[in-house]
Structures are given as C-alpha cells and as structure tokens.
Motif scaffolding. Structure first.
Motif: not given
Length: 133
Positions: A52-55, A58
């Motif tokens: 996913d985008d957040a991962y 990060e």
C-alpha cells in the motif's frame, strides 16, 4: 516461507545493516558492487507495487539513510535503486553503489567477497549510519 523471511527470522545468517518493525536491510551475498544492500519488507508480498501507499513511502524513508551511508563509505557517484523481484517471490529493493548505468546491469558477473570483506563493509555502513543518526 521465502528465503528472505528465513533471513529476517535469523534462520539463515546475513550481514544485517538495519532493521525496524517493518523492514530488514542486509548486504547482498552476490553483490554487483561492494556495499550492495537489499531492503525487504517483513511482510511477505510478492510484488513491490502491491504494497500500500503508506508502506511504500515508509520503505523509501527507511532506505534513505542506508543509501546515504553507502554513498559515504563506498567510492561511487551515487547509490542506484533497482526493483526487479524475479529471483525471490518476496518484494525487495536493491541499493547499489554506481558510477555508470552499466553498474546496474544484473547480467554482469557478481563480486566474490570473503566473509571478512562483507563484515568490514557492514561495519563501515553501520558506523556511518550511527554517526548521522
């Protein structure tokens, strides 16, 4: 379970560079260049762009200080990133010190380093990261 998951769990030894709750970085044992580091998520995901985008964000933020440390201790023009994911069905990012685009040609012969050479570059990269933490 992939070979990378076994490395994360410590079932297979590695030259660990950094680790947090989400990611694990270690020296590639078949390096293109000295300092070639793999960064893998602790969650088994086959394809890089399936996270996913957040991962994904990060992942890049985790990689940045490692890339800067590699660049500081390995003679190179910059650190390149490669994401292919063909060798192991566990998403991974290669950080490779490069001086030309050809340095990211994965069909080239790999370096054959001795354990003491891996240990020395591991220690240099980790010391540089600690200095800049």
């Amino acid at each position: 379970m992939t070979i990378f998951s076994k490395i994360i769990k410590g079932e297979i030894p590695s030259y660990k560079i950094a680790e947090n709750d989400q990611f694990f970085a270690f020296l590639d044992i078949f390096p293109m260049m000295e300092g070639h580091t793999l960064i893998i998520p602790k969650t088994e995901t086959d394809k890089f762009f399936d996270v996913d985008d957040a991962y994904l964000a990060e992942w890049l933020l985790f990689a940045r200080p490692i890339a800067r440390a590699i660049e500081a201790v390995v003679p190179c023009n910059r650190v390149g990133i490669s994401v292919m994911g063909l060798e192991v069905p566990h998403a991974h990012m290669h950080l490779v010190p490069i001086n030309s685009a050809d340095d990211l040609n994965f069909t080239r012969p790999k370096l054959k380093l001795q354990p003491e050479e891996f240990k020395a570059i591991q220690e240099k990269i980790m010391a540089e990261m600690e200095r800049n933490a």
